[in-house]
Design an enzyme around this catalytic site. Structure first.
Site, PDB file in Angstrom:
ATOM      1  CD  GLU A 202      14.195  71.347  49.639  1.00  0.00           C
ATOM      2  OE1 GLU A 202      13.216  71.675  50.444  1.00  0.00           O
ATOM      3  OE2 GLU A 202      14.273  70.306  49.360  1.00  0.00           O
ATOM      4  CG  ASP A 278      15.865  61.940  51.810  1.00  0.00           C
ATOM      5  OD1 ASP A 278      15.233  61.668  53.016  1.00  0.00           O
ATOM      6  OD2 ASP A 278      15.514  63.025  51.367  1.00  0.00           O
TER       7      ASP A 278
HETATM    8  C1  LIG Z   1      14.429  65.651  48.802  1.00  0.00           C
HETATM    9  N1  LIG Z   1      14.522  66.947  49.483  1.00  0.00           N
HETATM   10  C2  LIG Z   1      13.588  67.233  50.704  1.00  0.00           C
HETATM   11  N2  LIG Z   1      13.117  68.273  50.841  1.00  0.00           N
HETATM   12  C3  LIG Z   1      12.347  68.808  51.941  1.00  0.00           C
HETATM   13  N3  LIG Z   1      11.906  67.667  53.005  1.00  0.00           N
HETATM   14  C4  LIG Z   1      12.544  66.432  52.867  1.00  0.00           C
HETATM   15  C5  LIG Z   1      13.387  66.260  51.820  1.00  0.00           C
HETATM   16  N4  LIG Z   1      13.555  64.753  51.964  1.00  0.00           N
HETATM   17  C6  LIG Z   1      13.085  64.272  53.044  1.00  0.00           C
HETATM   18  N5  LIG Z   1      12.295  65.248  53.507  1.00  0.00           N
HETATM   19  C7  LIG Z   1      11.490  65.063  54.555  1.00  0.00           C
HETATM   20  O1  LIG Z   1      11.932  64.349  55.504  1.00  0.00           O
HETATM   21  C8  LIG Z   1      10.740  63.185  55.679  1.00  0.00           C
HETATM   22  C9  LIG Z   1      11.214  61.565  55.834  1.00  0.00           C
HETATM   23  O2  LIG Z   1      11.996  61.633  57.030  1.00  0.00           O
HETATM   24  P1  LIG Z   1      11.311  61.529  58.509  1.00  0.00           P
HETATM   25  O3  LIG Z   1       9.921  61.062  58.424  1.00  0.00           O
HETATM   26  O4  LIG Z   1      11.113  62.940  58.954  1.00  0.00           O
HETATM   27  O5  LIG Z   1      12.382  60.680  59.302  1.00  0.00           O
HETATM   28  C10 LIG Z   1       9.768  63.581  54.587  1.00  0.00           C
HETATM   29  O6  LIG Z   1       8.532  63.141  54.690  1.00  0.00           O
HETATM   30  C11 LIG Z   1      10.094  65.113  54.342  1.00  0.00           C
HETATM   31  O7  LIG Z   1       9.175  65.759  55.196  1.00  0.00           O
END
Ligand SMILES: CNc1ncnc2c1ncn2[C@@H]1O[C@H](COP(=O)(O)O)[C@@H](O)[C@H]1O
Ligand SMILES: [Zn+2]
Length: 340
Positions: A202, A278
């Site tokens: 990433e 997301d």
């Molecule tokens: C944009 N690219 C990304 N790169 C890395 N980690 C990401 C992300 N997008 C989301 N998350 C990870 O997912 C969490 C939210 O969902 P949950 O609380 O786990 O359900 C974020 O806090 C981060 O840890």
């Protein structure tokens, strides 16, 4: 209705708390704080409630809001239900949802995980036309001890929720962490039958990607900076890439849709699936991501059906589930060809 909405879709990379739409956030806010928007509510949430457009920084604030609003069981269950409902409404027929189990003032990590799993189990009992799996996440920023805790918890709970937890995710802010520290936890997950769908490449770190490949990665999350030898390795082992176009463009890890690395992968005929990452935070949907991909890279409707057909093979669904998913895509494809 448009083709992308009707197309039965496969989502393989979606974070639970990043997938809360503005209306879900508003609903959860009311659940926690009541109907009145208290004075002094910061402008950003006010904008969310009013559906106003947000800056990127404001989009990222949604993670904080989401975490605050899902800090108890009822709210977390509601959030999980809404996310599944919204994917199902977008004709997603198979969803792999990921989330980091959290310990809050109101719930333990075990309660967090069982709450999400209970909702997922119920959603399949309700036969909503969507199959949902859970990928417990390890948030790199939370450290190694929490990583091992998550793995142990998932191992312990897997027999109570057979077939629901299929793989582990590694995500979160990678800066200031060392991948090799997480290897023992991931290895333990692997030994207990979990597949690995890691955020990989990433950011620019060739060595880390090599270490991930040495451990064994079943799917690559993003893979933005995978090039040269590492790309050759991924090609040789046909490791699928989960490509999240809008997420990468908005986070500026790729300069534009046109310059997204999915272009290179499509040209190489390398296995790829397009995902949302997301959808709440980045204000998109899987239909929209597929539409953007098709229009940017001149792909036909047939190509997009084929992409979904292939994504089934990259999923961690059981053989029986894959068979049923293939049948749904075939049925859609036949209807489509009759209409042409
Ligand atoms: C944009 N690219 C990304 N790169 C890395 N980690 C990401 C992300 N997008 C989301 N998350 C990870 O997912 C969490 C939210 O969902 P949950 O609380 O786990 O359900 C974020 O806090 C981060 O840890
Ligand atoms: Zn992600």
């Amino acid at each position: 209705m448009d083709f992308y909405h009707l197309l039965p879709k496969i989502e393989l990379h979606a974070h639970l708390n990043g997938s809360l739409s503005n209306s879900t956030l508003a609903e959860l806010r009311e659940l926690k704080y009541g109907k009145e928007v208290p004075s002094g509510t910061d402008d950003c949430f006010y904008k969310i409630l009013n559906g106003e457009s947000l800056t990127l920084e404001e989009c990222f604030k949604k993670f904080q809001y989401a975490h605050d609003l899902t800090d108890r069981r009822e709210a977390l269950a509601r959030a999980t239900e809404r996310v599944i409902e919204e994917f199902a409404k977008d004709s997603v027929i198979y969803l792999e949802l990921r989330t980091t189990p959290k310990c809050t003032a109101q719930m333990t990590k075990r309660e967090y995980l069982t709450t999400v799993l209970d909702v997922i189990r119920k959603s399949s009992e309700n036969q909503r036309g969507i199959v949902v799996k859970l990928l417990p996440s390890i948030d790199r920023s939370k450290g190694v001890q929490e990583a091992m805790e998550n793995v142990n918890l998932a191992i312990e709970l897997s027999s109570s929720f057979p077939g629901l937890m299929v793989a582990f995710d590694l995500s979160g802010n990678p800066f200031g962490t060392t991948f090799s520290d997480f290897v023992p936890a991931l290895q333990r997950a692997r030994e207990h039958g979990f597949r690995l769908a890691l955020h990989c490449g990433e950011f620019e770190d060739e060595q880390e990607v090599k270490e991930m490949f040495a451990l064994g990665v079943d799917r690559i999350g993003h893979g933005t900076f995978i090039e040269g030898e590492n790309l050759a390795f991924a090609q040789e082992h046909k490791i699928p890439f989960e490509c999240c176009l809008t997420s990468n463009v908005k986070c500026k890890t790729v300069p534009s849709y046109e310059d997204h690395h999915v272009a290179k992968l499509l040209k190489l005929k390398h296995p790829v699936c397009v995902c949302t990452d997301d959808f709440g935070v980045f204000e998109t949907s899987l239909s929209q991501e597929l539409k953007i991909c098709a229009s940017t890279f001149s792909l036909t409707n047939t190509d997009m059906v084929e992409m979904q057909r292939n994504a089934i093979e990259y999923s961690f669904a059981s053989e029986q589930e894959k068979k049923e998913l293939r049948a749904k895509i075939e049925q859609f494809s036949e209807t489509l060809s009759k209409e042409l």
